[in-house]
Write a protein that holds these residues in place. Structure first.
Motif, PDB file in Angstrom:
ATOM      1  N   ILE A 130       0.858  -1.191   0.000  1.00 27.63           N
ATOM      2  CA  ILE A 130       0.000   0.000   0.000  1.00 27.63           C
ATOM      3  C   ILE A 130       0.891   1.238   0.000  1.00 27.63           C
ATOM      4  O   ILE A 130       1.715   1.406   0.913  1.00 27.63           O
ATOM      5  N   GLN A 134      -1.348   6.799   0.459  1.00 21.24           N
ATOM      6  CA  GLN A 134      -2.678   6.471   0.953  1.00 21.24           C
ATOM      7  C   GLN A 134      -2.855   6.954   2.401  1.00 21.24           C
ATOM      8  O   GLN A 134      -3.901   7.488   2.767  1.00 21.24           O
ATOM      9  N   VAL A 153      -6.945   2.031   4.662  1.00 20.54           N
ATOM     10  CA  VAL A 153      -5.920   0.989   4.584  1.00 20.54           C
ATOM     11  C   VAL A 153      -6.518  -0.412   4.646  1.00 20.54           C
ATOM     12  O   VAL A 153      -6.184  -1.279   3.828  1.00 20.54           O
ATOM     13  N   GLN A 156      -8.048  -2.087   1.448  1.00 16.87           N
ATOM     14  CA  GLN A 156      -7.006  -2.479   0.497  1.00 16.87           C
ATOM     15  C   GLN A 156      -6.181  -3.646   1.040  1.00 16.87           C
ATOM     16  O   GLN A 156      -5.799  -4.552   0.296  1.00 16.87           O
ATOM     17  N   ARG A 159      -7.991  -6.976   0.566  1.00 19.75           N
ATOM     18  CA  ARG A 159      -7.981  -7.405  -0.838  1.00 19.75           C
ATOM     19  C   ARG A 159      -6.612  -7.952  -1.242  1.00 19.75           C
ATOM     20  O   ARG A 159      -6.522  -8.968  -1.928  1.00 19.75           O
ATOM     21  N   ILE A 160      -5.546  -7.313  -0.787  1.00 19.66           N
ATOM     22  CA  ILE A 160      -4.200  -7.745  -1.164  1.00 19.66           C
ATOM     23  C   ILE A 160      -3.809  -9.026  -0.434  1.00 19.66           C
ATOM     24  O   ILE A 160      -3.192  -9.924  -1.004  1.00 19.66           O
ATOM     25  N   GLU A 234     -14.645  -3.453  -4.527  1.00 14.97           N
ATOM     26  CA  GLU A 234     -13.568  -2.573  -4.975  1.00 14.97           C
ATOM     27  C   GLU A 234     -13.922  -1.893  -6.281  1.00 14.97           C
ATOM     28  O   GLU A 234     -13.638  -0.717  -6.482  1.00 14.97           O
ATOM     29  N   ARG A 237     -16.310   1.023  -5.864  1.00 12.78           N
ATOM     30  CA  ARG A 237     -15.703   2.242  -5.378  1.00 12.78           C
ATOM     31  C   ARG A 237     -15.268   3.121  -6.542  1.00 12.78           C
ATOM     32  O   ARG A 237     -15.210   4.312  -6.437  1.00 12.78           O
TER      33      ARG A 237
END
Length: 237
Positions: A130, A134, A153, A156, A159-160, A234, A237
């Motif tokens: 990230i 951010q 944070v 994300q 998802r990662i 995601e 968004r």
């Protein structure tokens, strides 16, 4: 000699009810371990990327220990070590009282330490993926550290980290078999008892392997659904 269908049936002549009970214990153990392992792994990852040297050192020592010691040895150390600690504490509070830890709790604690040590590395890699911008963007619009973590944070990060955590979940399911070594009646132990009593080791161990494979397949469907949901949110968004 009893046929395979008879041995793998319900009722007094079959062992399917015992193995099904073992499946229930296995799934419960994995599900009970997962939230604690994820939470602990997340905080260990935070410690490992902290600007405080002592926190980074503590996080690195933690992961080095539990990734370096064999899983079965970790289980034995916890299963036989925690009662000694509890016994010492109980003697200080109430002399003459005994304390013990059952196999399920010991297995959950051991698997939690093991799972969290590996999941912390997944979370750490996700944190590093990230961009710093951010965080700075969140602070620039007036968000606090906690709000930036929760609103910017964490979505994300999940998802990662999800693919790596999904692999660790499958490993966790298989590692539950280790707890059979301390007497927990999960899949492998129930299958082992059936194999010894009936002398059909290949049948029952092969059946246990199919059950673990089925659990992995069902988990894969669930993981894919979660990944689609996370990916869909995601895109929105």
């Amino acid at each position: 000699m009893q046929s395979a269908l008879t041995l793998l049936s319900w009722g007094p002549e079959g062992w399917l009810d015992d193995i099904a009970a073992g499946v229930f214990v296995t799934v419960c153990l994995a599900l009970a371990t997962l939230p604690f392992g994820l939470t602990l792994g997340f905080f260990v990852a935070l410690a490992k990327q902290s600007e405080e040297p002592s926190l980074r050192l503590a996080g690195n020592i933690y992961t080095t220990i539990f990734r370096g010691i064999p899983e079965l040895l970790t289980l034995f150390l916890i299963f036989f070590g925690i009662p000694l600690i509890l016994q010492y504490i109980v003697r200080l509070v109430s002399p003459g009282t005994s304390a013990d830890v059952n196999s399920f709790v010991a297995g959950m604690i051991a698997l939690c330490f093991i799972f969290s040590s590996y999941s912390s590395e997944v979370f750490l890699s996700a944190f590093r993926a990230i961009p710093k911008g951010q965080y700075e963007g969140g602070y620039s619009v007036g968000l606090s550290i906690g709000q930036t973590m929760r609103l910017i944070v964490l979505p994300q990060l999940i998802r990662i980290a999800l693919p790596g955590l999904a692999n660790l979940w499958l490993i966790l399911l298989k590692d539950t078999a280790l707890v059979s070594a301390v007497g927990l009646n999960e899949i492998l132990r129930q299958s082992g008892v059936a194999a010894r009593v009936t002398k059909h080791a290949f049948l029952f161990y092969g059946f246990a392997g199919l059950i673990y494979l089925l659990l992995a397949i069902v988990s894969s469907f669930g993981i894919n659904a979660i990944e689609r949901a996370v990916g869909g949110s995601e895109v929105k968004r």
